[in-house]
Design a protein around this motif. Structure first.
Motif, PDB file in Angstrom:
ATOM      1  N   MET A   1     -19.523 -26.298 -37.559  1.00 54.98           N
ATOM      2  CA  MET A   1     -19.120 -25.310 -36.583  1.00 54.98           C
ATOM      3  C   MET A   1     -18.847 -25.985 -35.250  1.00 54.98           C
ATOM      4  SD  MET A   1     -19.014 -22.446 -38.025  1.00 54.98           S
ATOM      5  CE  MET A   1     -19.549 -21.706 -39.512  1.00 54.98           C
ATOM      6  N   TRP A   2     -17.923 -25.414 -34.508  1.00 57.08           N
ATOM      7  CA  TRP A   2     -17.492 -25.982 -33.241  1.00 57.08           C
ATOM      8  C   TRP A   2     -18.599 -25.810 -32.203  1.00 57.08           C
ATOM      9  CZ3 TRP A   2     -12.939 -28.497 -32.580  1.00 57.08           C
ATOM     10  CH2 TRP A   2     -12.615 -28.855 -31.285  1.00 57.08           C
ATOM     11  N   THR A   3     -19.041 -26.899 -31.605  1.00 61.25           N
ATOM     12  CA  THR A   3     -20.080 -26.808 -30.582  1.00 61.25           C
ATOM     13  C   THR A   3     -19.686 -27.507 -29.290  1.00 61.25           C
ATOM     14  OG1 THR A   3     -21.158 -28.756 -31.502  1.00 61.25           O
ATOM     15  CG2 THR A   3     -21.960 -26.609 -32.265  1.00 61.25           C
ATOM     16  N   ALA A   4     -18.573 -28.207 -29.283  1.00 57.44           N
ATOM     17  CA  ALA A   4     -18.134 -28.926 -28.080  1.00 57.44           C
ATOM     18  C   ALA A   4     -17.763 -27.946 -26.975  1.00 57.44           C
ATOM     19  CB  ALA A   4     -16.936 -29.813 -28.418  1.00 57.44           C
ATOM     20  N   ALA A   5     -17.861 -28.405 -25.725  1.00 58.84           N
ATOM     21  CA  ALA A   5     -17.519 -27.552 -24.593  1.00 58.84           C
ATOM     22  C   ALA A   5     -16.010 -27.465 -24.390  1.00 58.84           C
ATOM     23  CB  ALA A   5     -18.182 -28.081 -23.332  1.00 58.84           C
ATOM     24  N   LYS A   6     -15.275 -28.414 -24.942  1.00 57.90           N
ATOM     25  CA  LYS A   6     -13.818 -28.425 -24.809  1.00 57.90           C
ATOM     26  C   LYS A   6     -13.203 -27.425 -25.786  1.00 57.90           C
ATOM     27  CE  LYS A   6      -9.971 -31.453 -25.817  1.00 57.90           C
ATOM     28  NZ  LYS A   6      -9.736 -31.599 -27.224  1.00 57.90           N
ATOM     29  N   ALA A   7     -12.265 -26.651 -25.294  1.00 57.48           N
ATOM     30  CA  ALA A   7     -11.605 -25.661 -26.145  1.00 57.48           C
ATOM     31  C   ALA A   7     -10.728 -26.367 -27.184  1.00 57.48           C
ATOM     32  CB  ALA A   7     -10.756 -24.725 -25.304  1.00 57.48           C
ATOM     33  N   PRO A   8     -10.774 -25.904 -28.429  1.00 59.31           N
ATOM     34  CA  PRO A   8      -9.936 -26.516 -29.464  1.00 59.31           C
ATOM     35  C   PRO A   8      -8.464 -26.139 -29.287  1.00 59.31           C
ATOM     36  CG  PRO A   8     -11.060 -24.606 -30.350  1.00 59.31           C
ATOM     37  CD  PRO A   8     -11.586 -24.812 -28.951  1.00 59.31           C
ATOM     38  N   SER A   9      -7.602 -27.013 -29.772  1.00 63.32           N
ATOM     39  CA  SER A   9      -6.164 -26.736 -29.779  1.00 63.32           C
ATOM     40  C   SER A   9      -5.869 -25.693 -30.859  1.00 63.32           C
ATOM     41  CB  SER A   9      -5.394 -28.026 -30.079  1.00 63.32           C
ATOM     42  OG  SER A   9      -5.658 -28.430 -31.422  1.00 63.32           O
ATOM     43  N   LEU A  10      -4.624 -25.252 -30.905  1.00 61.78           N
ATOM     44  CA  LEU A  10      -4.204 -24.333 -31.970  1.00 61.78           C
ATOM     45  C   LEU A  10      -4.482 -24.957 -33.341  1.00 61.78           C
ATOM     46  CD1 LEU A  10      -0.825 -23.016 -30.537  1.00 61.78           C
ATOM     47  CD2 LEU A  10      -2.860 -21.646 -31.004  1.00 61.78           C
ATOM     48  N   ALA A  11      -4.088 -26.217 -33.512  1.00 57.10           N
ATOM     49  CA  ALA A  11      -4.268 -26.887 -34.806  1.00 57.10           C
ATOM     50  C   ALA A  11      -5.744 -27.040 -35.150  1.00 57.10           C
ATOM     51  CB  ALA A  11      -3.581 -28.252 -34.787  1.00 57.10           C
ATOM     52  N   GLU A  12      -6.573 -27.362 -34.161  1.00 52.76           N
ATOM     53  CA  GLU A  12      -8.005 -27.514 -34.415  1.00 52.76           C
ATOM     54  C   GLU A  12      -8.647 -26.183 -34.793  1.00 52.76           C
ATOM     55  OE1 GLU A  12      -9.112 -31.270 -31.493  1.00 52.76           O
ATOM     56  OE2 GLU A  12      -8.894 -29.264 -30.609  1.00 52.76           O
ATOM     57  N   MET A  13      -8.243 -25.098 -34.120  1.00 51.12           N
ATOM     58  CA  MET A  13      -8.816 -23.794 -34.458  1.00 51.12           C
ATOM     59  C   MET A  13      -8.340 -23.331 -35.825  1.00 51.12           C
ATOM     60  SD  MET A  13      -9.126 -20.211 -32.366  1.00 51.12           S
ATOM     61  CE  MET A  13     -10.313 -20.813 -31.191  1.00 51.12           C
ATOM     62  N   LEU A  85      -5.364 -15.167 -36.136  1.00 48.44           N
ATOM     63  CA  LEU A  85      -6.454 -15.316 -35.185  1.00 48.44           C
ATOM     64  C   LEU A  85      -5.810 -15.713 -33.857  1.00 48.44           C
ATOM     65  CD1 LEU A  85      -9.018 -17.336 -37.323  1.00 48.44           C
ATOM     66  CD2 LEU A  85      -8.848 -14.872 -37.051  1.00 48.44           C
ATOM     67  N   TYR A  86      -6.241 -15.068 -32.780  1.00 51.28           N
ATOM     68  CA  TYR A  86      -5.634 -15.316 -31.481  1.00 51.28           C
ATOM     69  C   TYR A  86      -6.580 -16.168 -30.634  1.00 51.28           C
ATOM     70  CZ  TYR A  86      -2.368 -11.948 -33.240  1.00 51.28           C
ATOM     71  OH  TYR A  86      -1.448 -11.302 -34.023  1.00 51.28           O
ATOM     72  N   ARG A  87      -6.184 -17.415 -30.450  1.00 49.81           N
ATOM     73  CA  ARG A  87      -7.025 -18.450 -29.849  1.00 49.81           C
ATOM     74  C   ARG A  87      -7.517 -18.098 -28.447  1.00 49.81           C
ATOM     75  NH1 ARG A  87      -6.890 -23.617 -26.991  1.00 49.81           N
ATOM     76  NH2 ARG A  87      -4.931 -22.972 -26.042  1.00 49.81           N
ATOM     77  N   ARG A  88      -6.616 -17.743 -27.561  1.00 45.91           N
ATOM     78  CA  ARG A  88      -7.023 -17.516 -26.171  1.00 45.91           C
ATOM     79  C   ARG A  88      -7.977 -16.322 -26.029  1.00 45.91           C
ATOM     80  NH1 ARG A  88      -3.573 -19.275 -22.109  1.00 45.91           N
ATOM     81  NH2 ARG A  88      -5.215 -18.442 -20.773  1.00 45.91           N
ATOM     82  N   PRO A  89      -7.728 -15.177 -26.666  1.00 40.90           N
ATOM     83  CA  PRO A  89      -8.717 -14.096 -26.588  1.00 40.90           C
ATOM     84  C   PRO A  89     -10.062 -14.485 -27.222  1.00 40.90           C
ATOM     85  CG  PRO A  89      -6.587 -13.209 -27.222  1.00 40.90           C
ATOM     86  CD  PRO A  89      -6.472 -14.703 -27.277  1.00 40.90           C
ATOM     87  N   ILE A  90     -10.026 -15.257 -28.314  1.00 42.81           N
ATOM     88  CA  ILE A  90     -11.277 -15.713 -28.936  1.00 42.81           C
ATOM     89  C   ILE A  90     -12.025 -16.629 -27.973  1.00 42.81           C
ATOM     90  CG2 ILE A  90     -12.233 -17.171 -30.766  1.00 42.81           C
ATOM     91  CD1 ILE A  90     -10.112 -15.933 -32.654  1.00 42.81           C
ATOM     92  N   LEU A  91     -11.305 -17.550 -27.319  1.00 44.94           N
ATOM     93  CA  LEU A  91     -11.948 -18.454 -26.363  1.00 44.94           C
ATOM     94  C   LEU A  91     -12.520 -17.682 -25.173  1.00 44.94           C
ATOM     95  CD1 LEU A  91      -9.441 -21.451 -26.357  1.00 44.94           C
ATOM     96  CD2 LEU A  91     -11.659 -21.301 -27.524  1.00 44.94           C
ATOM     97  N   ASP A  92     -11.812 -16.662 -24.731  1.00 44.21           N
ATOM     98  CA  ASP A  92     -12.283 -15.830 -23.633  1.00 44.21           C
ATOM     99  C   ASP A  92     -13.576 -15.120 -24.038  1.00 44.21           C
ATOM    100  OD1 ASP A  92     -11.609 -14.770 -20.926  1.00 44.21           O
ATOM    101  OD2 ASP A  92     -11.596 -12.845 -21.991  1.00 44.21           O
ATOM    102  N   TYR A  93     -13.604 -14.578 -25.249  1.00 43.42           N
ATOM    103  CA  TYR A  93     -14.806 -13.912 -25.773  1.00 43.42           C
ATOM    104  C   TYR A  93     -15.956 -14.916 -25.849  1.00 43.42           C
ATOM    105  CZ  TYR A  93     -17.791 -11.132 -28.820  1.00 43.42           C
ATOM    106  OH  TYR A  93     -18.849 -10.437 -29.340  1.00 43.42           O
ATOM    107  N   TRP A  94     -15.671 -16.116 -26.357  1.00 44.39           N
ATOM    108  CA  TRP A  94     -16.670 -17.179 -26.483  1.00 44.39           C
ATOM    109  C   TRP A  94     -17.284 -17.510 -25.125  1.00 44.39           C
ATOM    110  CZ3 TRP A  94     -15.196 -22.922 -26.397  1.00 44.39           C
ATOM    111  CH2 TRP A  94     -16.276 -23.740 -26.725  1.00 44.39           C
ATOM    112  N   ALA A  95     -16.451 -17.587 -24.087  1.00 43.92           N
ATOM    113  CA  ALA A  95     -16.924 -17.934 -22.745  1.00 43.92           C
ATOM    114  C   ALA A  95     -17.877 -16.880 -22.181  1.00 43.92           C
ATOM    115  CB  ALA A  95     -15.739 -18.132 -21.805  1.00 43.92           C
TER     116      ALA A  95
END
Length: 132
Positions: A1-13, A85-95
């Protein structure tokens, strides 16, 4: 599972989503045969209008296609079922929450697979509430 503080790219997600999918039970994955999983930064304007979204951050994921209960072998071929899956809204939720990114992606992915199975949002909320 992703635990890094850096947001993943589209390909990584997208790779994360496919990895999470591969960890789901085999009988569950078998029922999803042919479903395509994709990641994009945001939903399209058309999707936002169709879903009644006020903001591009309102939607974390989307199932597009014909759910299993509505499919028929006699149907003419149609576009493949897709889970977005929409990366930016997911990242916003994660934050804004304490959950890990992997947990959020897994939740959204399973929720959208639930739509593939023909479950409504209310059905899935009831299942989650019953599970505790």
């Amino acid at each position: 599972m992703w635990t890094a503080a850096k947001a993943p790219s589209l390909a990584e997600m997208e790779a994360m989503a496919h990895d999470i999918f591969e960890r789901l039970p085999k009988r569950f994955r078998t029922l999803c045969e042919g479903v395509i999983i994709r990641v994009d930064d945001f939903p399209t304007d058309e999707v936002m209008d169709e879903m009644g979204c006020e903001s591009e951050f309102d939607l974390l994921g989307l199932f597009q296609g014909i759910g299993l209960p509505h499919q028929s072998h006699g149907d003419i071929p149609h576009l493949p079922n897709m889970i977005w899956l929409y990366r930016r809204p997911i990242l916003d939720y994660w934050a804004e929450h304490e959950e890990t990114l992997g947990h959020i992606v897994r939740h959204v992915l399973i929720h959208e697979i639930g739509h593939h199975f023909g479950l409504s949002d209310a059905d899935m909320e009831a299942i989650e509430a019953a599970a505790g």
